[in-house]
Design a protein around this motif. Structure first.
Motif, short mmCIF file in Angstrom:
data_model
loop_
_atom_site.label_atom_id
_atom_site.label_comp_id
_atom_site.label_asym_id
_atom_site.label_seq_id
_atom_site.Cartn_x
_atom_site.Cartn_y
_atom_site.Cartn_z
N GLN A 159 0.72 -1.18 0.02
CA GLN A 159 -0.10 0.00 0.03
C GLN A 159 0.87 1.37 0.18
OE1 GLN A 159 -0.70 -2.61 1.58
NE2 GLN A 159 -2.82 -3.05 2.12
N ARG A 160 2.02 1.12 0.74
CA ARG A 160 2.80 2.44 0.59
C ARG A 160 3.39 2.98 -0.70
NH1 ARG A 160 4.99 3.66 6.19
NH2 ARG A 160 4.01 2.45 7.69
N PHE A 161 3.31 2.16 -1.58
CA PHE A 161 3.74 2.37 -2.90
C PHE A 161 2.70 2.55 -4.04
CE2 PHE A 161 7.04 0.28 -0.39
CZ PHE A 161 8.08 1.09 -0.46
N SER A 162 1.42 2.30 -3.54
CA SER A 162 0.50 2.54 -4.38
C SER A 162 0.00 4.03 -4.67
CB SER A 162 -0.98 1.87 -3.94
OG SER A 162 -2.02 2.42 -4.55
N PRO A 163 0.02 4.36 -6.14
CA PRO A 163 -0.25 5.86 -6.06
C PRO A 163 -1.66 6.37 -5.70
CG PRO A 163 0.44 5.00 -8.23
CD PRO A 163 0.12 3.70 -7.39
N GLU A 164 -2.70 5.30 -5.61
CA GLU A 164 -3.88 5.71 -4.95
C GLU A 164 -3.76 5.85 -3.39
OE1 GLU A 164 -3.86 4.42 -8.80
OE2 GLU A 164 -3.24 3.10 -6.87
N GLU A 307 -12.09 6.19 2.02
CA GLU A 307 -12.04 5.08 2.02
C GLU A 307 -10.79 4.44 1.06
OE1 GLU A 307 -15.42 1.95 2.44
OE2 GLU A 307 -15.29 2.06 0.02
N THR A 308 -9.99 3.63 1.23
CA THR A 308 -8.99 3.22 0.49
C THR A 308 -9.12 1.64 0.15
OG1 THR A 308 -7.59 2.94 2.46
CG2 THR A 308 -7.22 4.87 1.12
N ALA A 309 -8.46 1.15 -0.86
CA ALA A 309 -8.68 -0.40 -1.02
C ALA A 309 -7.52 -0.57 -2.13
CB ALA A 309 -9.80 -0.75 -1.60
N ARG A 310 -7.28 -1.88 -2.20
CA ARG A 310 -5.95 -2.04 -3.53
C ARG A 310 -6.65 -1.85 -4.76
NH1 ARG A 310 -2.17 -6.83 -1.55
NH2 ARG A 310 -2.33 -6.34 0.50
N THR A 311 -7.94 -1.22 -4.87
CA THR A 311 -8.45 -1.01 -6.28
C THR A 311 -9.09 0.25 -6.47
OG1 THR A 311 -10.75 -2.14 -5.79
CG2 THR A 311 -8.82 -3.49 -6.83
N ARG A 342 -4.91 1.47 -11.54
CA ARG A 342 -4.51 1.08 -12.71
C ARG A 342 -4.04 -0.07 -13.03
NH1 ARG A 342 0.94 2.55 -14.26
NH2 ARG A 342 1.96 3.42 -12.58
N ARG A 343 -3.46 -0.87 -11.77
CA ARG A 343 -2.97 -2.14 -11.84
C ARG A 343 -2.74 -2.75 -10.45
NH1 ARG A 343 3.27 -0.61 -13.61
NH2 ARG A 343 4.05 0.61 -11.50
N GLU A 344 -2.36 -3.89 -10.27
CA GLU A 344 -2.29 -4.54 -8.96
C GLU A 344 -1.23 -3.66 -8.28
OE1 GLU A 344 -1.88 -6.83 -5.81
OE2 GLU A 344 -0.15 -7.05 -7.00
N ILE A 345 -1.28 -3.44 -7.12
CA ILE A 345 -0.33 -2.55 -6.45
C ILE A 345 1.25 -3.25 -5.95
CG2 ILE A 345 -2.23 -1.23 -5.43
CD1 ILE A 345 -1.65 -2.56 -2.80
N THR A 346 1.02 -4.56 -5.96
CA THR A 346 2.35 -5.13 -5.95
C THR A 346 3.29 -4.65 -7.08
OG1 THR A 346 1.39 -7.02 -4.78
CG2 THR A 346 3.58 -7.39 -5.86
N ILE A 347 2.96 -4.53 -8.16
CA ILE A 347 3.67 -4.03 -9.35
C ILE A 347 4.24 -2.78 -8.88
CG2 ILE A 347 3.76 -3.68 -11.71
CD1 ILE A 347 1.47 -5.33 -12.10
#
Length: 398
Positions: A159-164, A307-311, A342-347
């Motif tokens: 999560q710490r690297f997801s743009p969202e 609200e936050t989520a991986r998507t 825009r993509r899976e946050i592991t990427i």
């Protein structure tokens, strides 16, 4: 409970997710970062696959205790078919043709392997959490403080690297919610519960000691339990948005359904964490309770709700005072801002890791990862002792 020897479990399977189909654009300087994968289970294959597809990395070593895991990784992870194979993680760290390592092994091995990887001067991407008990986490944090600042140290808190998530964190820091008072993490995982014992124990061909390593998530002393091994993601996000760790925890949990292998003591948790500024963080967790998944966070302030989520992330403001046709239809009436991933946050996390290496950025996540893992252990103690537990009391168990 008999402990598994370090020698027996130098590496092992990790994670439960299968390889996805997402791809990343390959930058120039293709394959210049030489990668060793320590732990070639499902998680090692998944994250290692994204790393191999980044383009700046090439897999030069694969290490695992189990031959079938190595063979799977060689087929699934791009370029791993030509990699050197090791059974002892220390051989990977001694390999001069390895610049960076992915540690995706059972949780209780993370402190030992992280400490050795730092001492060997490697860039390190270690899967979460930082350990299964206080002593192990403190060992990892101590090693992290001694690390070469030129080496990138990152953990699998995506999560710490997801743009969202980064944008959502900026909204909180900018005061868009007002004063943050309530933080919630929902970690409801799918899978229907098993109601009857299996006809046979898994992996009957393995000795019991090796079977426990293969199925390490089912053993508390190997994984730390679900709240440490899995729920640490949500608790890391709460700490990140709160700007620190809690001072105490109070909660409950238990087993709603029987287990037929292992010694995990809970399949659900309801924990309240108290933060220094008076904010409260809530963990609502359940797994194998039904075929339903709900993984997200919510942050409440005087001016709005995020609200936050991986998507996605969603920012809501106050609802108009006028009576609504449907008081529960908030999306159309209170929505201020919404953005989908825009993509899976592991990427995103993998890309950030190699960008930091390629550009010489300084990054050392060991202390934040350690504090978030200790937060999970604090919650576990509150459940087990069935009373409020302070941060200081939790630390004394180390």
């Amino acid at each position: 409970m008999r402990r598994i020897s370090r020698r027996t479990a130098l590496a092992g399977a990790a994670g439960t997710r299968l390889m996805g189909a997402e791809t990343m654009q390959a930058p120039e300087n293709r394959g210049s970062i030489r990668l060793g994968i320590i732990g070639a289970g499902a998680r090692g294959q998944y994250v290692g696959g994204h790393m191999a597809r980044d383009g700046r990395a090439r897999v030069t070593a694969v290490c695992d205790l189990f031959d079938d895991r190595i063979e799977q990784a060689k087929k699934i992870v791009p370029g791993a078919g030509a990699a050197k194979v090791y059974k002892d993680y220390r051989q990977v760290l001694d390999d001069k043709e390895v610049d960076a390592v992915l540690i995706a092994t059972p949780v209780y091995l993370h402190p030992e392997m992280f400490e050795a990887a730092v001492a060997a001067g490697k860039h390190v991407y270690c899967e979460k959490p930082a350990g299964m008990d206080v002593a192990g986490v403190q060992r990892l944090m101590q090693a992290g403080r001694k690390a070469d600042p030129r080496k990138v140290i990152q953990f699998g808190f995506q999560q710490r690297f997801s743009p969202e998530y980064l944008k959502a964190r900026e909204l909180v820091a900018a005061g868009r919610l007002g004063e943050l008072k309530i933080l919630m993490s929902f970690w409801i995982l799918g899978m229907s519960p098993r109601l009857a014992p299996p006809a046979a124990q898994p992996y009957p061909e393995l000795p019991e000691e090796m079977r426990r390593v293969r199925l390490w998530t089912r053993w508390r002393e190997l994984s730390g339990g679900d709240i440490v091994e899995c729920d640490c993601h949500g608790l890391d996000t709460l700490n990140w948005f709160a700007g620190g760790h809690p001072v105490s925890a109070l909660g409950k949990g238990g087993l709603r359904y029987p287990i037929f292998y292992g010694n995990i003591t809970s399949d659900h948790y309801d924990i309240i964490f108290s933060y220094p500024n008076g904010a409260e963080g809530y963990l609502i967790s359940a797994r194998a309770a039904c075929g339903f998944r709900d993984v997200r966070e919510q942050f409440y302030g005087s001016k709005g709700v995020l609200e936050t989520a991986r998507t996605y992330y969603r920012l809501h403001g106050p609802v108009a005072a006028a009576r609504l046709a449907n008081d529960d239809q908030l999306e159309d009436t209170s929505m201020i801002e919404k953005f989908s991933s825009r993509r899976e946050i592991t990427i995103d996390a993998v890309e950030a890791f190699f960008t930091a290496i390629a550009e010489g950025q300084q990054r050392n996540m060991s202390q934040d990862a350690g504090l978030s893992t200790l937060t999970s252990i604090l919650g576990r103690m509150a459940f087990e002792l069935k009373r409020e537990v302070t941060w200081e009391e939790m630390l004394r168990t180390g």
